[in-house]
Design an enzyme around this catalytic site. Structure first.
Site, PDB file in Angstrom:
ATOM      1  N   TYR A 272      18.709 -18.321 -11.148  1.00  0.00           N
ATOM      2  CA  TYR A 272      19.274 -18.870  -9.911  1.00  0.00           C
ATOM      3  C   TYR A 272      20.520 -18.076  -9.507  1.00  0.00           C
ATOM      4  CZ  TYR A 272      21.349 -22.375  -6.760  1.00  0.00           C
ATOM      5  OH  TYR A 272      21.900 -23.023  -5.684  1.00  0.00           O
TER       6      TYR A 272
ATOM      7  N   LYS B 274      21.248 -15.835  -6.136  1.00  0.00           N
ATOM      8  CA  LYS B 274      22.318 -16.137  -5.191  1.00  0.00           C
ATOM      9  C   LYS B 274      23.304 -14.968  -5.040  1.00  0.00           C
ATOM     10  CE  LYS B 274      20.798 -20.147  -3.959  1.00  0.00           C
ATOM     11  NZ  LYS B 274      20.324 -20.364  -2.572  1.00  0.00           N
TER      12      LYS B 274
HETATM   13  P1  NAI Z   1      17.538 -29.478  -1.928  1.00  0.00           P
HETATM   14  O1  NAI Z   1      16.656 -29.162  -3.089  1.00  0.00           O
HETATM   15  O2  NAI Z   1      18.086 -30.867  -1.812  1.00  0.00           O
HETATM   16  O3  NAI Z   1      16.793 -29.122  -0.561  1.00  0.00           O
HETATM   17  C1  NAI Z   1      16.187 -27.858  -0.379  1.00  0.00           C
HETATM   18  C2  NAI Z   1      15.010 -28.004   0.569  1.00  0.00           C
HETATM   19  O4  NAI Z   1      14.377 -26.714   0.668  1.00  0.00           O
HETATM   20  C3  NAI Z   1      13.943 -28.992   0.054  1.00  0.00           C
HETATM   21  O5  NAI Z   1      13.677 -29.965   1.047  1.00  0.00           O
HETATM   22  C4  NAI Z   1      12.747 -28.099  -0.228  1.00  0.00           C
HETATM   23  O6  NAI Z   1      11.498 -28.725   0.032  1.00  0.00           O
HETATM   24  C5  NAI Z   1      12.987 -26.921   0.703  1.00  0.00           C
HETATM   25  N1  NAI Z   1      12.263 -25.719   0.263  1.00  0.00           N
HETATM   26  C6  NAI Z   1      12.158 -25.230  -1.009  1.00  0.00           C
HETATM   27  N2  NAI Z   1      11.370 -24.148  -1.023  1.00  0.00           N
HETATM   28  C7  NAI Z   1      10.967 -23.937   0.261  1.00  0.00           C
HETATM   29  C8  NAI Z   1      10.125 -22.983   0.877  1.00  0.00           C
HETATM   30  N3  NAI Z   1       9.528 -22.013   0.168  1.00  0.00           N
HETATM   31  N4  NAI Z   1       9.929 -23.061   2.211  1.00  0.00           N
HETATM   32  C9  NAI Z   1      10.522 -24.042   2.950  1.00  0.00           C
HETATM   33  N5  NAI Z   1      11.325 -24.973   2.418  1.00  0.00           N
HETATM   34  C10 NAI Z   1      11.546 -24.931   1.086  1.00  0.00           C
HETATM   35  O7  NAI Z   1      18.715 -28.400  -1.953  1.00  0.00           O
HETATM   36  P2  NAI Z   1      20.220 -28.479  -1.400  1.00  0.00           P
HETATM   37  O8  NAI Z   1      21.076 -28.939  -2.516  1.00  0.00           O
HETATM   38  O9  NAI Z   1      20.269 -29.151  -0.093  1.00  0.00           O
HETATM   39  O10 NAI Z   1      20.511 -26.910  -1.245  1.00  0.00           O
HETATM   40  C11 NAI Z   1      20.352 -26.174  -0.033  1.00  0.00           C
HETATM   41  C12 NAI Z   1      20.739 -24.736  -0.318  1.00  0.00           C
HETATM   42  O11 NAI Z   1      22.074 -24.691  -0.835  1.00  0.00           O
HETATM   43  C13 NAI Z   1      19.847 -24.079  -1.381  1.00  0.00           C
HETATM   44  O12 NAI Z   1      19.605 -22.732  -1.048  1.00  0.00           O
HETATM   45  C14 NAI Z   1      20.687 -24.190  -2.639  1.00  0.00           C
HETATM   46  O13 NAI Z   1      20.348 -23.202  -3.574  1.00  0.00           O
HETATM   47  C15 NAI Z   1      22.087 -24.044  -2.101  1.00  0.00           C
HETATM   48  N6  NAI Z   1      23.102 -24.617  -2.980  1.00  0.00           N
HETATM   49  C16 NAI Z   1      23.067 -25.945  -3.367  1.00  0.00           C
HETATM   50  C17 NAI Z   1      24.021 -26.441  -4.241  1.00  0.00           C
HETATM   51  C18 NAI Z   1      24.044 -27.861  -4.721  1.00  0.00           C
HETATM   52  O14 NAI Z   1      24.900 -28.206  -5.561  1.00  0.00           O
HETATM   53  N7  NAI Z   1      23.174 -28.740  -4.265  1.00  0.00           N
HETATM   54  C19 NAI Z   1      25.097 -25.585  -4.771  1.00  0.00           C
HETATM   55  C20 NAI Z   1      25.038 -24.226  -4.300  1.00  0.00           C
HETATM   56  C21 NAI Z   1      24.066 -23.779  -3.439  1.00  0.00           C
END
Ligand code: NAI
Length: 302
Positions: free
Chosen positions: A176, A180
Site C-alpha cells: 500500500y 501511495k
Molecule cells: P474506502 O475503502 O472507504 O472507499 C474506497 C472506495 O473505492 C470503495 O467504495 C470501493 O468500492 C472503491 N473502489 C475500490 N476499488 C475500485 C475500483 N477498481 N474501481 C472503482 N472503485 C473502486 O476508502 P477511503 O478510506 O474512503 O479512502 C479513499 C482514498 O483515500 C483511497 O485511495 C485510500 O487509499 C486513501 N486513504 C485513506 C486513508 C484512511 O485512513 N481511510 C488514509 C490515507 C489514504
C-alpha cells in the site's frame, strides 16, 4: 533586456480558459472520503459523476443512494459503476459524464484499496492487485481526463489520493505504501508534462480516517497477530501488533494508530479530507501544481 524578454516573456501564454461549467468525476465515491468529497464539491457548485464498483445488490446500492440524496438537496449528481483498473471502463465513465454535462473540469481519482500484511509474507499477485488499483487506476483516470481537457482546449485539474503511507514507509502496509508513493510520482509527472496545457495535478495524503478501509486494516492486523502467535514471537512483538480481535477490532485499531501517531489526538473524519480536496478543486488552487498535501492531524511533521 532582449535576453530577459526571450527567457521570460516570449514563452508567456495566456491562461487556458476554464471549462464552461464546474464539473467533476469522483471515483470510489460510494463511501468514505469519496462520499464526503461528493458532498463538499456539490456544495461548492460542482455538478458530478460519481463512480464506484458495482454493488452486489442493486437494491442496496450506496452510490445510487448518494446521488439521490444529493439530488434531493438540489445538486446534480449521477452514478456510473465502473472498475477504474480497466481503461475502457474509465472511457465509458468519461463518456457518461460528457453525455450529461458536455465537458469536464476536474478528475478526482480517489478510489483505492489496502491490505495489511508483513512484507515477508506478501504474495506478489496481491501486491500487483494493489498497484493495479491504486496506481494504474489513477493513471487511467488522469490520462482520460487530461486527454479530454486538451480536446476541450481548457484548463483542468487532476487530483489523486496518496496517503501518509506515501510520505513515509509503514510497517505491515508495504504494498500500500509503495502504491501511495507511486501516486505522488505519477501526479508530479503529469504536472510536469502537462503544465503547458494548463493542466494541474496534485495529490492529498490523508492520515488515519475512519472509513470502511479500516475494516480491512483491522482484519489484516488480526491475521498478523495470529501468524506471530503461531510463530511463537515474544511479548514485545505482540504488543507492536496489538490484538484487534472480535467486536470493535476496527475501533481499537484506529485508536491504536491515533494514539501512537496523531499529534492532534483524534482520528480524521472523511470531511476533514474533503475540505482539502475541495480546496484543491477550487480556483484558490489554480496556481498550485505537482504537490502532495498531508491532511493528517500532524503525523507527517513529527
Ligand atoms: P474506502 O475503502 O472507504 O472507499 C474506497 C472506495 O473505492 C470503495 O467504495 C470501493 O468500492 C472503491 N473502489 C475500490 N476499488 C475500485 C475500483 N477498481 N474501481 C472503482 N472503485 C473502486 O476508502 P477511503 O478510506 O474512503 O479512502 C479513499 C482514498 O483515500 C483511497 O485511495 C485510500 O487509499 C486513501 N486513504 C485513506 C486513508 C484512511 O485512513 N481511510 C488514509 C490515507 C489514504
Amino acid at each position: 533586456a532582449t535576453f530577459l524578454r526571450r527567457r521570460f516573456l516570449s514563452t508567456q501564454q495566456p491562461p487556458k480558459p476554464k471549462a464552461p461549467i464546474k464539473s467533476a468525476i469522483i471515483t470510489g465515491a460510494a463511501r468514505g472520503i469519496g462520499r464526503a468529497t461528493a458532498h463538499r464539491l456539490a456544495a461548492d457548485g460542482y455538478v458530478l459523476t460519481l463512480n464506484d464498483l458495482s454493488s452486489s445488490s442493486s437494491s442496496d446500492d450506496a452510490l445510487t443512494t448518494l446521488c439521490n440524496d444529493l439530488q434531493s438537496l438540489g445538486h446534480s449528481a449521477h452514478p456510473f459503476h465502473a472498475d477504474i483498473t480497466t481503461p475502457t471502463s474509465v472511457s465509458a465513465l468519461l463518456s457518461s459524464h460528457l453525455s450529461v454535462y458536455g465537458s469536464l473540469s476536474c478528475m478526482i481519482a480517489n478510489a483505492g484499496i489496502v491490505a495489511a500484511a508483513p512484507l515477508l509474507s506478501v504474495n506478489p499477485n496481491d501486491f500487483l492487485h494493489i498497484l493495479e488499483t491504486n496506481v494504474i487506476g489513477v493513471f487511467n483516470c488522469y490520462r482520460a481526463a487530461a486527454e479530454q481537457f486538451i480536446k476541450q482546449g481548457t484548463s483542468g485539474k487532476l487530483i489523486g489520493a496518496s496517503s501518509v503511507a506515501g510520505l513515509r514507509g509503514q510497517p505491515l502496509l508495504g504494498p500500500y505504501a509503495t502504491s501511495k508513493f507511486a501516486v505522488r510520482g505519477l501526479t508530479q509527472s503529469f504536472a510536469a508534462e502537462l503544465a503547458g496545457e494548463g493542466i494541474t495535478a496534485n495529490a492529498y495524503a490523508p492520515g488515519v480516517v475512519e472509513t470502511g478501509m479500516w475494516d480491512t486494516i483491522a482484519e489484516g492486523f488480526v491475521r498478523v497477530e495470529e501468524m506471530m502467535r503461531k510463530a511463537g514471537k515474544g511479548e514485545k512483538e505482540m504488543e507492536d501488533v496489538e490484538a484487534a480481535e472480535g467486536e470493535g477490532a476496527k475501533a481499537r485499531t484506529i485508536k491504536k494508530f491515533t494514539d501512537a501517531l496523531v499529534p492532534l489526538k483524534r482520528h480524521s473524519t472523511p470531511e476533514d479530507v474533503a475540505g482539502l480536496v475541495g480546496f484543491l478543486a477550487s480556483e484558490g488552487a489554480d496556481y498550485i501544481t505537482g504537490q502532495t498535501y498531508a491532511v493528517d492531524g500532524g503525523i507527517y511533521f513529527t
